[in-house]
Write an enzyme that holds these catalytic residues in place. Sequence first.
Site, PDB file in Angstrom:
ATOM      1  N   SER A 177      47.529  32.111  35.293  1.00 17.62           N
ATOM      2  CA  SER A 177      47.066  30.262  34.919  1.00 17.62           C
ATOM      3  C   SER A 177      47.641  29.324  33.901  1.00 17.62           C
ATOM      4  O   SER A 177      47.834  30.066  33.329  1.00 17.62           O
ATOM      5  CB  SER A 177      45.262  31.199  34.723  1.00 17.62           C
ATOM      6  OG  SER A 177      44.856  29.666  34.786  1.00 17.62           O
ATOM      7  N   TYR A 236      38.211  35.589  31.501  1.00 16.81           N
ATOM      8  CA  TYR A 236      39.334  34.683  32.672  1.00 16.81           C
ATOM      9  C   TYR A 236      40.911  34.690  31.542  1.00 16.81           C
ATOM     10  O   TYR A 236      41.779  34.612  32.751  1.00 16.81           O
ATOM     11  CB  TYR A 236      38.539  33.537  33.569  1.00 16.81           C
ATOM     12  CG  TYR A 236      39.204  33.028  34.482  1.00 16.81           C
ATOM     13  CD1 TYR A 236      39.473  33.349  35.416  1.00 16.81           C
ATOM     14  CD2 TYR A 236      40.522  32.018  34.548  1.00 16.81           C
ATOM     15  CE1 TYR A 236      40.659  33.346  36.721  1.00 16.81           C
ATOM     16  CE2 TYR A 236      41.233  31.537  35.010  1.00 16.81           C
ATOM     17  CZ  TYR A 236      41.738  32.387  36.309  1.00 16.81           C
ATOM     18  OH  TYR A 236      41.991  32.048  36.952  1.00 16.81           O
TER      19      TYR A 236
HETATM   20  N1  LIG Z   1      42.658  27.771  42.012  1.00 24.59           N
HETATM   21  C1  LIG Z   1      42.992  27.577  40.969  1.00 24.59           C
HETATM   22  O1  LIG Z   1      42.781  26.524  40.920  1.00 24.59           O
HETATM   23  C2  LIG Z   1      44.053  28.492  40.570  1.00 24.59           C
HETATM   24  C3  LIG Z   1      44.570  28.085  39.480  1.00 24.59           C
HETATM   25  C4  LIG Z   1      44.687  29.741  38.099  1.00 24.59           C
HETATM   26  C5  LIG Z   1      45.135  30.608  38.553  1.00 24.59           C
HETATM   27  N2  LIG Z   1      44.437  30.894  39.905  1.00 24.59           N
HETATM   28  C6  LIG Z   1      44.687  32.047  40.120  1.00 24.59           C
HETATM   29  O2  LIG Z   1      45.516  32.195  41.263  1.00 24.59           O
HETATM   30  C7  LIG Z   1      44.641  33.179  42.491  1.00 24.59           C
HETATM   31  C8  LIG Z   1      43.917  32.969  43.358  1.00 24.59           C
HETATM   32  O3  LIG Z   1      43.304  31.845  43.659  1.00 24.59           O
HETATM   33  P1  LIG Z   1      42.793  31.188  44.742  1.00 24.59           P
HETATM   34  O4  LIG Z   1      42.558  29.644  43.351  1.00 24.59           O
HETATM   35  O5  LIG Z   1      43.474  31.008  45.751  1.00 24.59           O
HETATM   36  O6  LIG Z   1      40.933  31.612  44.609  1.00 24.59           O
HETATM   37  P2  LIG Z   1      40.406  32.225  46.025  1.00 24.59           P
HETATM   38  O7  LIG Z   1      41.024  31.230  46.884  1.00 24.59           O
HETATM   39  O8  LIG Z   1      39.030  32.386  45.407  1.00 24.59           O
HETATM   40  O9  LIG Z   1      41.440  33.006  46.460  1.00 24.59           O
HETATM   41  C9  LIG Z   1      40.930  34.597  45.325  1.00 24.59           C
HETATM   42  C10 LIG Z   1      41.111  35.755  46.300  1.00 24.59           C
HETATM   43  O10 LIG Z   1      41.174  37.093  45.378  1.00 24.59           O
HETATM   44  C11 LIG Z   1      40.472  38.027  46.443  1.00 24.59           C
HETATM   45  N3  LIG Z   1      39.825  38.496  45.196  1.00 24.59           N
HETATM   46  C12 LIG Z   1      38.902  38.577  44.334  1.00 24.59           C
HETATM   47  N4  LIG Z   1      39.122  39.501  44.429  1.00 24.59           N
HETATM   48  C13 LIG Z   1      39.119  40.419  45.107  1.00 24.59           C
HETATM   49  C14 LIG Z   1      39.530  42.140  44.536  1.00 24.59           C
HETATM   50  N5  LIG Z   1      38.842  42.706  44.100  1.00 24.59           N
HETATM   51  N6  LIG Z   1      40.249  42.820  45.544  1.00 24.59           N
HETATM   52  C15 LIG Z   1      40.677  41.981  46.125  1.00 24.59           C
HETATM   53  N7  LIG Z   1      40.742  41.203  46.109  1.00 24.59           N
HETATM   54  C16 LIG Z   1      40.179  40.065  45.737  1.00 24.59           C
HETATM   55  C17 LIG Z   1      39.952  36.487  47.194  1.00 24.59           C
HETATM   56  O11 LIG Z   1      39.221  37.831  48.404  1.00 24.59           O
HETATM   57  P3  LIG Z   1      37.782  38.370  48.922  1.00 24.59           P
HETATM   58  O12 LIG Z   1      37.003  37.589  48.169  1.00 24.59           O
HETATM   59  O13 LIG Z   1      37.937  38.795  50.627  1.00 24.59           O
HETATM   60  O14 LIG Z   1      37.671  39.752  47.984  1.00 24.59           O
HETATM   61  C18 LIG Z   1      40.164  35.564  47.003  1.00 24.59           C
HETATM   62  O15 LIG Z   1      40.805  35.600  48.547  1.00 24.59           O
HETATM   63  C19 LIG Z   1      43.560  34.110  41.413  1.00 24.59           C
HETATM   64  O16 LIG Z   1      45.007  34.839  40.711  1.00 24.59           O
HETATM   65  C20 LIG Z   1      43.507  32.424  40.521  1.00 24.59           C
HETATM   66  O17 LIG Z   1      43.118  34.115  39.432  1.00 24.59           O
HETATM   67  C21 LIG Z   1      44.278  29.616  40.619  1.00 24.59           C
END
Ligand SMILES: NC(=O)c1ccc[n+]([C@@H]2O[C@H](COP(=O)([O-])OP(=O)(O)OC[C@H]3O[C@@H](n4cnc5c(N)ncnc54)[C@H](OP(=O)(O)O)[C@@H]3O)[C@@H](O)[C@H]2O)c1
Length: 292
Positions: free
Chosen positions: A188, A199
């Site tokens: 991130s 986080y």
């Molecule tokens: N969106 C942003 O602004 C942003 C910025 C920087 C980094 N990121 C990173 O990008 C990645 C994806 O996030 P996103 O933005 O796409 O958000 P998201 O739509 O909430 O996706 C996160 C995914 O992780 C899964 N997850 C959470 N805990 C889990 C666990 N213990 N085991 C297996 N799956 C798990 C969730 O599925 P379930 O609920 O089905 O478990 C969900 O599909 C993350 O690592 C996040 O930290 C996001």
Amino acid sequence: MNNLLCVFFRKIRSFFVKTTLIFETLAKIYKYGGVSTYSIAQIEYGNILEGKKILITGGGSGIGYALANKCVTMGASVIITGRDEKKLSEAVLKINNPRLQWLVWDVSDVSITGSRLKSCIELLGGNIDVLVNNAGVIDTTDFLNVSESQWEKVYSTNSKGLFFLTQAVCRFWIDNNKSTKKIINISSQGGFVGATYPYRMSKWDVAGLTMGLGVNLCEKGILVNGIAPGIISTKMQPMTLEQNNNIFSPYNPLKRFALPEEIAELGVFLISDASNFIVGQTIICDGGYSIK
Ligand SMILES: NC(=O)c1ccc[n+]([C@@H]2O[C@H](COP(=O)([O-])OP(=O)(O)OC[C@H]3O[C@@H](n4cnc5c(N)ncnc54)[C@H](OP(=O)(O)O)[C@@H]3O)[C@@H](O)[C@H]2O)c1
């Protein structure tokens, strides 16, 4: 006379529709800030990922979903995982590609890592070429108020889960190594600025591990790289979804958030053999946030 009345009422109606739209836009700008305009393109890589077998954790939504979608389009076979069966099955239905499958798998539960990985490899026909460590959870409680359980909740998925899954996959590869393998870790922008809550700390872990394993494993034919996204329009950033067509964000120099497809674009490049000279790097894609 009747016709004239009809034209008159149509004009009045159209005037009200246009005025309402203007007021709605102004209200949106007032509430969320300026409406950014943007243009993004997607590269057509053809079948660049043909034959690749990819595991994407947390692929039922957001960045993982967009990446899975792009990977199967480019010829790969993909397994998406997560804790929510409904979310996963709906994602697979929506993408509707026979090379996409799902597996319920909570990466924070290290006791099931071995058995789930075995199922995953079986589903992929006996091998796996790429691991995308994308699953993540967020909690932005400020430093002084973070509880131990909040810290553990974030760390068990973002850091511990990622570490032990990576370890299990690498053990499998080192025993069955035939071709170049890849790991893409999703960190991130928070992993590249000062951290005051778990986080961000966990995302430093991810970027650090990427660098360390990148150097350590490349000689064994395992290339480790990562992506550090900025604010991306996913469920993790509910505000961005609520803003609807307004992509303004005050937090970075570009003054907008990004779409998950923009991260998927970078993901496909890193997964593909077009990036095989890149080792241990986390590519920051954050609209300039971390260097402002
Ligand atoms: N969106 C942003 O602004 C942003 C910025 C920087 C980094 N990121 C990173 O990008 C990645 C994806 O996030 P996103 O933005 O796409 O958000 P998201 O739509 O909430 O996706 C996160 C995914 O992780 C899964 N997850 C959470 N805990 C889990 C666990 N213990 N085991 C297996 N799956 C798990 C969730 O599925 P379930 O609920 O089905 O478990 C969900 O599909 C993350 O690592 C996040 O930290 C996001």
